[in-house]
Write an enzyme that holds these catalytic residues in place. Sequence first.
Site, PDB file in Angstrom:
ATOM      1  N   ASP A   1      67.828 -17.772  18.844  1.00 36.53           N
ATOM      2  CA  ASP A   1      66.560 -17.075  19.273  1.00 36.53           C
ATOM      3  C   ASP A   1      65.136 -17.066  18.840  1.00 36.53           C
ATOM      4  O   ASP A   1      65.772 -17.849  17.534  1.00 36.53           O
ATOM      5  CB  ASP A   1      67.434 -16.150  19.510  1.00 36.53           C
ATOM      6  CG  ASP A   1      69.177 -15.920  19.928  1.00 36.53           C
ATOM      7  OD1 ASP A   1      68.577 -16.861  21.201  1.00 36.53           O
ATOM      8  OD2 ASP A   1      69.393 -15.043  19.806  1.00 36.53           O
TER       9      ASP A   1
ATOM     10  N   ASP B 232      62.567 -13.752  20.599  1.00 33.50           N
ATOM     11  CA  ASP B 232      63.909 -12.314  20.522  1.00 33.50           C
ATOM     12  C   ASP B 232      63.542 -11.124  19.858  1.00 33.50           C
ATOM     13  O   ASP B 232      63.305 -10.048  20.421  1.00 33.50           O
ATOM     14  CB  ASP B 232      64.694 -13.191  20.394  1.00 33.50           C
ATOM     15  CG  ASP B 232      66.484 -12.636  20.293  1.00 33.50           C
ATOM     16  OD1 ASP B 232      66.354 -11.516  21.153  1.00 33.50           O
ATOM     17  OD2 ASP B 232      66.645 -12.332  19.241  1.00 33.50           O
TER      18      ASP B 232
ATOM     19  N   ASP C 276      66.376 -10.447  12.117  1.00 33.71           N
ATOM     20  CA  ASP C 276      67.811  -9.905  12.200  1.00 33.71           C
ATOM     21  C   ASP C 276      68.503 -10.256  11.070  1.00 33.71           C
ATOM     22  O   ASP C 276      67.721 -11.168  10.236  1.00 33.71           O
ATOM     23  CB  ASP C 276      68.264 -11.037  13.407  1.00 33.71           C
ATOM     24  CG  ASP C 276      68.610 -10.758  14.865  1.00 33.71           C
ATOM     25  OD1 ASP C 276      68.024  -9.734  14.786  1.00 33.71           O
ATOM     26  OD2 ASP C 276      69.147 -11.929  15.774  1.00 33.71           O
TER      27      ASP C 276
ATOM     28  N   ARG D 102      65.202  -0.688  18.005  1.00 32.01           N
ATOM     29  CA  ARG D 102      65.483  -1.522  17.183  1.00 32.01           C
ATOM     30  C   ARG D 102      64.602  -1.575  16.163  1.00 32.01           C
ATOM     31  O   ARG D 102      64.049  -2.594  15.017  1.00 32.01           O
ATOM     32  CB  ARG D 102      66.237  -2.777  17.075  1.00 32.01           C
ATOM     33  CG  ARG D 102      66.758  -3.198  18.387  1.00 32.01           C
ATOM     34  CD  ARG D 102      67.362  -3.959  18.415  1.00 32.01           C
ATOM     35  NE  ARG D 102      69.058  -4.316  19.941  1.00 32.01           N
ATOM     36  CZ  ARG D 102      69.624  -5.329  20.045  1.00 32.01           C
ATOM     37  NH1 ARG D 102      68.710  -6.428  19.373  1.00 32.01           N
ATOM     38  NH2 ARG D 102      69.894  -5.276  21.093  1.00 32.01           N
TER      39      ARG D 102
END
Length: 371
Positions: free
Chosen positions: A173, A197, A201, A253
């Site tokens: 991603d 994306d 992460d 997020r």
Amino acid sequence: MATAICTFVILLSVNAIVAHGQALNPIDKCWRTNTEWRRSRQQLATCSVGFAGKMTNNIGKDITRYFVTDPSDDPLKPKPGTLRYGATMVKGKKWITFKRSMHIKLDRPFLISSFTTIDGRGTNIHIANGACLIMYKENNVIIHGLRIHHCKAQLASSMMGPNGKIMSLGQVDGDAIRLVSASKIWIDHNTLYRCSDGLLDVTRGSTDITISNNWFRNQDKVMLLGHDDGYVRDQNMKVTVAFNHFGPRCNQRMPRLRHGYAHVANNLYDGWTQYAIGGSMGPRIKSESNFFIAPKLGRKEVTWKQNKNGQKFFYSVGDLFKNGASFSRTVVGRARPNYSPEQAFRVETASIVRSLTSSAGALQCFTRSRC
């Protein structure tokens, strides 16, 4: 007037040293007042706080100083002088700096080896419009002073990996920075935005991570902590998110946590669309002395919680709310981070968060002057 200025300084915490008219957080206080920072770059490794702890494993007499002189990228046969060569072909500890400002377009995902520091201070480094950064089963990495943006998803491919070995990856991603089963990673003073994306992460058992002094902006999904609902190994994840600036134009997020623990402290939240902090699968989140500025229109609630399978522990202490922002708490204990002495830091009052985060993102640093 002098009396008023003195009163203001006294009201600030002793740890919040003032420079350039702004309060410095504990990380910046450690090195940014040093006008000879260019000659003592490795001082930075002693300044990290939070779950990453001090990054002194990255420094010492056995370190290789590597200079990036070439912005080109060959994923399979990296040339000396390129960023990929330094991060994969140079063995042992390496401290990577840049001879000049440059834009780097990575043709395939960029795998970083353990005991690597990438230090963009003193230059203007953009990694953009291609693949971006991955740490896969690596440890002791510092990423500092980069502008990472417009990262694109990548098809399955092969590229040079750590220790000069070709590695194959499946589809990737378009995240700016991705940690997979990584540990003891410090991501500090970077500017990240507009990726396909997410921006960051942290997944698959990664732990002992500090994310500090970064500027996250112009993004839907900003920061994911935890791979998926079924990956229970992420229960051991511990992440510190401190002194960052989120926004403008961030949707959700900041972070979103599954399973693990996050200490979210002294961050500035400049609006959101869906939510700022979210979680599922019984996460533990301590939100401490953050400044939440709700959007003028739309959702005012800071948090989002998925009610599936497991109790959630969201604890807010000392947070400051503006424009009607609210924090839905599930108070069970105080979700203490239980830092070791080398990880611990003083969290400042939320009233000075604007100042503490005013230099979030990649810094403009000049020779013989403070950053």
